[in-house]
Design a protein around this motif. Structure first.
Motif, mmCIF file in Angstrom:
data_model
loop_
_atom_site.group_PDB
_atom_site.id
_atom_site.type_symbol
_atom_site.label_atom_id
_atom_site.label_comp_id
_atom_site.label_asym_id
_atom_site.label_seq_id
_atom_site.Cartn_x
_atom_site.Cartn_y
_atom_site.Cartn_z
ATOM 1 N N GLU A 1 0.846 -1.185 0.000
ATOM 2 C CA GLU A 1 0.000 0.000 0.000
ATOM 3 C C GLU A 1 0.883 1.237 0.000
ATOM 4 O OE1 GLU A 1 -4.072 0.498 2.204
ATOM 5 O OE2 GLU A 1 -2.456 1.169 3.508
ATOM 6 N N ILE A 2 0.564 2.132 -0.909
ATOM 7 C CA ILE A 2 1.363 3.342 -1.064
ATOM 8 C C ILE A 2 0.499 4.548 -0.750
ATOM 9 C CG2 ILE A 2 2.670 4.745 -2.682
ATOM 10 C CD1 ILE A 2 3.304 2.221 -4.213
ATOM 11 N N GLU A 3 1.039 5.452 0.034
ATOM 12 C CA GLU A 3 0.313 6.665 0.374
ATOM 13 C C GLU A 3 0.961 7.840 -0.341
ATOM 14 O OE1 GLU A 3 -1.002 9.292 4.280
ATOM 15 O OE2 GLU A 3 0.037 7.397 4.494
ATOM 16 N N THR A 4 0.165 8.580 -1.080
ATOM 17 C CA THR A 4 0.666 9.742 -1.803
ATOM 18 C C THR A 4 -0.194 10.945 -1.440
ATOM 19 O OG1 THR A 4 1.326 8.313 -3.616
ATOM 20 C CG2 THR A 4 1.257 10.670 -4.057
ATOM 21 N N GLY A 5 0.357 11.863 -0.631
ATOM 22 C CA GLY A 5 -0.428 12.992 -0.165
ATOM 23 C C GLY A 5 -1.587 12.487 0.674
ATOM 24 N N ASN A 6 -2.802 12.937 0.312
ATOM 25 C CA ASN A 6 -4.010 12.495 1.005
ATOM 26 C C ASN A 6 -4.669 11.325 0.293
ATOM 27 O OD1 ASN A 6 -3.810 14.506 2.956
ATOM 28 N ND2 ASN A 6 -4.750 16.008 1.546
ATOM 29 N N HIS A 7 -4.008 10.789 -0.732
ATOM 30 C CA HIS A 7 -4.630 9.736 -1.534
ATOM 31 C C HIS A 7 -3.929 8.416 -1.276
ATOM 32 C CE1 HIS A 7 -6.467 7.628 -4.836
ATOM 33 N NE2 HIS A 7 -5.276 7.370 -5.348
ATOM 34 N N ARG A 8 -4.712 7.389 -0.960
ATOM 35 C CA ARG A 8 -4.182 6.058 -0.744
ATOM 36 C C ARG A 8 -4.609 5.178 -1.914
ATOM 37 N NH1 ARG A 8 -2.011 3.931 4.011
ATOM 38 N NH2 ARG A 8 -2.371 5.508 5.563
ATOM 39 N N ARG A 9 -3.658 4.404 -2.456
ATOM 40 C CA ARG A 9 -4.019 3.507 -3.546
ATOM 41 C C ARG A 9 -3.251 2.207 -3.422
ATOM 42 N NH1 ARG A 9 -0.487 7.172 -6.006
ATOM 43 N NH2 ARG A 9 1.310 6.216 -6.997
ATOM 44 N N GLN A 10 -3.684 1.172 -4.085
ATOM 45 C CA GLN A 10 -3.037 -0.126 -4.072
ATOM 46 C C GLN A 10 -2.164 -0.258 -5.312
ATOM 47 O OE1 GLN A 10 -3.660 -1.916 -1.442
ATOM 48 N NE2 GLN A 10 -2.434 -3.718 -1.881
ATOM 49 N N ALA A 11 -0.906 -0.617 -5.118
ATOM 50 C CA ALA A 11 0.006 -0.810 -6.248
ATOM 51 C C ALA A 11 0.655 -2.169 -6.118
ATOM 52 C CB ALA A 11 1.080 0.288 -6.291
ATOM 53 N N HIS A 12 1.401 -2.542 -7.143
ATOM 54 C CA HIS A 12 2.011 -3.867 -7.161
ATOM 55 C C HIS A 12 3.488 -3.751 -7.445
ATOM 56 C CE1 HIS A 12 -1.897 -5.923 -7.142
ATOM 57 N NE2 HIS A 12 -2.288 -4.952 -7.944
ATOM 58 N N VAL A 13 4.294 -4.443 -6.665
ATOM 59 C CA VAL A 13 5.700 -4.572 -6.999
ATOM 60 C C VAL A 13 5.783 -5.699 -8.009
ATOM 61 C CG1 VAL A 13 7.992 -5.135 -6.153
ATOM 62 C CG2 VAL A 13 6.462 -3.751 -4.760
ATOM 63 N N GLU B 1 4.644 -2.186 -14.550
ATOM 64 C CA GLU B 1 5.043 -1.709 -13.224
ATOM 65 C C GLU B 1 4.640 -0.247 -13.027
ATOM 66 O OE1 GLU B 1 9.107 -2.425 -12.381
ATOM 67 O OE2 GLU B 1 9.033 -4.545 -12.900
ATOM 68 N N LEU B 2 4.862 0.573 -14.061
ATOM 69 C CA LEU B 2 4.494 1.981 -13.942
ATOM 70 C C LEU B 2 2.985 2.145 -13.818
ATOM 71 C CD1 LEU B 2 5.279 4.962 -13.988
ATOM 72 C CD2 LEU B 2 5.160 4.892 -16.489
ATOM 73 N N LEU B 3 2.230 1.404 -14.625
ATOM 74 C CA LEU B 3 0.769 1.494 -14.562
ATOM 75 C C LEU B 3 0.246 1.059 -13.196
ATOM 76 C CD1 LEU B 3 -0.205 0.106 -18.085
ATOM 77 C CD2 LEU B 3 -0.395 2.459 -17.303
ATOM 78 N N GLU B 4 0.822 0.006 -12.641
ATOM 79 C CA GLU B 4 0.370 -0.467 -11.340
ATOM 80 C C GLU B 4 0.774 0.490 -10.223
ATOM 81 O OE1 GLU B 4 1.820 -4.451 -11.069
ATOM 82 O OE2 GLU B 4 0.064 -5.269 -12.112
ATOM 83 N N ASP B 5 1.907 1.128 -10.379
ATOM 84 C CA ASP B 5 2.344 2.105 -9.381
ATOM 85 C C ASP B 5 1.430 3.328 -9.379
ATOM 86 O OD1 ASP B 5 4.282 3.168 -7.445
ATOM 87 O OD2 ASP B 5 4.710 4.621 -9.027
ATOM 88 N N VAL B 6 1.072 3.779 -10.582
ATOM 89 C CA VAL B 6 0.187 4.930 -10.693
ATOM 90 C C VAL B 6 -1.237 4.561 -10.296
ATOM 91 C CG1 VAL B 6 -0.811 6.579 -12.340
ATOM 92 C CG2 VAL B 6 1.619 6.029 -12.443
#
Length: 537
Positions: free
Chosen positions: A22-34, A44-49
């Motif tokens: 789980e990655i937190e960016t500012g006030n927005h939390r989203r699920q990404a994949h390593v 990888e870039l699409l999943e990170d974004v």
């Protein structure tokens, strides 16, 4: 950020090839994949974004313009210098290289051929390196090293020294064309590739025009230290070394690592290439892809085409000024009359690429481009080599000069019909293997053996085009039957060859085709593995 899981859990998830964090960016939390290393870097870039982007004519044009303005000038500059560096031998031969270094028999021919033999030796290593190393850094280092070697040719005073320098020059330049094909596949849609491939290969024509003029000027320099041919080697070598710094600074390794693209533009760059069904970048070598490339009939048909065109190409590029000189011109006029040769090359290369883009086919355009060289070879073989026939001989020579339009279209044909990161590199490595020349100085002024071989090989090329078109038609039918067996739509439209508007209009065309594209586009599948891949004739 959430607490890291225990080591045992991490190991288990790594074995499953995917780990969610789980990655937190500012006030927005989203699920990404390593992402696992064997998947495309674009994934990888699409999943990170956490999202993709809708491709529109507006954002496509904006990003394409940025790519063309940044990437194209760099690769055009590199190929201009490579072409210039290769032809320095031909220019030097006009200004006394053969006499001053005491070359006899087949020695001058070997200086032309050893470049291609060196490429043959290093191609397997290059195929592996182009998967594993960053392309931008690879190009910068290659440019620097071959420029240094060309500069060192100034100190070569005999056949042995020249041969060693030419051998290293060939080995160091061998990765440029494969890297450029990889760059083209990485940055441009299949519809756009012929013109971009044609653009950098058209530098051969620019080289013949400006290189001839530069050599003409350099040949008039009176130096107490250097012979004219040495000045040519040193001048072009130092320019190449200097240009390597530009490549290192401004050439990105991939769209995902391009500093000149904003975050949203990187997503657009990825989305532009989705329809290619070829992936963008993976740094994992897959032996299954290499095996498929070696066993694929297409690979060897393109190899046969490249071998067939490279023998005339190597011969004419090395002996062209000498052939013109054999019409009865002195060395300076021979250089000047080589300038129109470059102009014809430029028109043929870009004209053929444009026609292939408009017609959305390669084989028929290649057949058309092979006809003028056939006529030119016949003219030079049949017309007497005397002063009264100079004009007709020059026309025949300029007809032969249409042949450079063939090579980039073969590159483009192969690039458009090969998918899978490792397979793309192996296939390119095989087709880049170049043949030796069949010209020798002993045959002056007629060079009949070389011209006869060229004539035969241009005819062989036409036969190979027809065989390959039939094979690609058969492969498309096979994929169509496979899709039907899987419950998918049998007939699909190759949207990578259409304008962006057609892609958007096809988002919801009722066939489910867009879903198929999204399913396999970035999985690093080969063209044989991906049933949704459509071959281009």
């Amino acid at each position: 950020m959430s607490e890291a899981p225990p080591a045992s859990v991490r190991k288990e998830r790594q074995e499953q090839m995917v780990e969610s964090i789980e990655i937190e960016t500012g006030n927005h939390r989203r699920q990404a994949h390593v992402q696992t290393p064997d998947k495309d870097k674009a994934v990888e870039l699409l999943e990170d974004v956490g999202h993709s982007i809708v491709l529109t004519p507006e954002n496509n044009s904006r990003v394409l313009r940025k790519i063309d303005l940044r990437i194209l000038p760099i690769i055009l500059g590199i190929y201009f210098l490579q072409s210039l560096d290769k032809t320095t031998l031909a220019y030097a031969s006009v200004f006394g290289l053969v006499e001053k270094t005491n070359l006899v028999g087949l020695q001058y021919s070997w200086l032309g051929s050893v470049v291609y033999l060196a490429q043959l030796v290093v191609q397997p290593l290059l195929a592996y390196l182009l998967v594993k190393v960053p392309l931008g850094k690879f190009l910068a280092i290659s440019v620097f090293l071959w420029g240094a070697v060309l500069s060192c040719m100034t100190a070569a005073h005999n056949f042995t020294g020249l041969l060693l320098c030419r051998m290293f020059l060939g080995a160091l330049e061998a990765g440029i064309a494969p890297a450029f094909i990889a760059v083209t596949q990485m940055w441009w849609r299949r519809r756009e590739q012929p013109v971009r491939l044609g653009a950098w290969y058209a530098m051969n024509g620019i080289t013949n025009m400006f290189g001839s003029l530069l050599s003409y000027g350099l040949g008039h320099i009176n130096s107490p230290i250097f012979e004219p041919y040495q000045i040519i080697f040193l001048f072009f070598g130092l320019i190449t070394v200097g240009f390597a710094a530009t490549v290192l600074i401004f050439m990105p390794d991939s769209p995902m690592k391009a500093n000149f693209l904003k975050a949203e533009d990187k997503l657009v760059a990825i989305e532009r290439l989705r329809m290619n069904q070829q992936g963008i970048k993976s740094d994992v070598w897959k032996w299954s892809h290499a095996k498929e490339s070696i066993l694929d009939l297409k690979t060897w048909l393109w190899f046969a085409m490249m071998f067939s065109i490279s023998i005339p190409s190597g011969g004419v590029s090395t002996f062209g000024p000498l052939i013109v000189k054999s019409f009865g011109f002195d060395e300076f006029k021979a250089i000047l009359f080589n300038i129109p040769f470059g102009a014809v090359q430029l028109v043929a290369t870009m004209g053929g690429a444009w026609l292939a883009m408009v017609l959305k086919v390669k084989g028929p355009v290649l057949t058309l481009l092979s006809l003028p060289p056939i006529a030119g070879c016949v003219m030079l073989l049949c017309i007497p080599h005397d002063a009264s026939q100079r004009s007709a001989l020059l026309v025949g020579y300029y007809l032969i000069s249409v042949y450079p339009g063939i090579t980039p279209l073969i590159y483009s044909w192969s690039a458009a019909n090969t998918a899978g990161e490792t397979k793309k590199k192996v296939t390119t490595g095989i087709l880049i293997v170049i043949g030796p020349t069949l010209y020798t100085t002993a045959e002056a002024p007629l060079y009949s053996r070389g011209l006869r071989s060229n004539l035969a090989l241009f005819i062989v090329l036409v036969v190979l085009y027809l065989i390959n078109m039939s094979h690609l038609f058969s492969l498309n039918k096979s994929h169509e039957r496979r899709r039907k067996r899987m419950g998918k739509t049998g007939k699909v439209v190759d949207r990578s060859m259409d304008a962006v508007r057609a892609v958007n209009e096809g988002k919801d065309d009722g066939t489910g085709q867009q879903g198929q594209v999204d399913e396999n586009a970035l999985k690093d599948l080969t063209d044989m593995e991906n049933e949704d891949f459509v071959y281009v004739y």
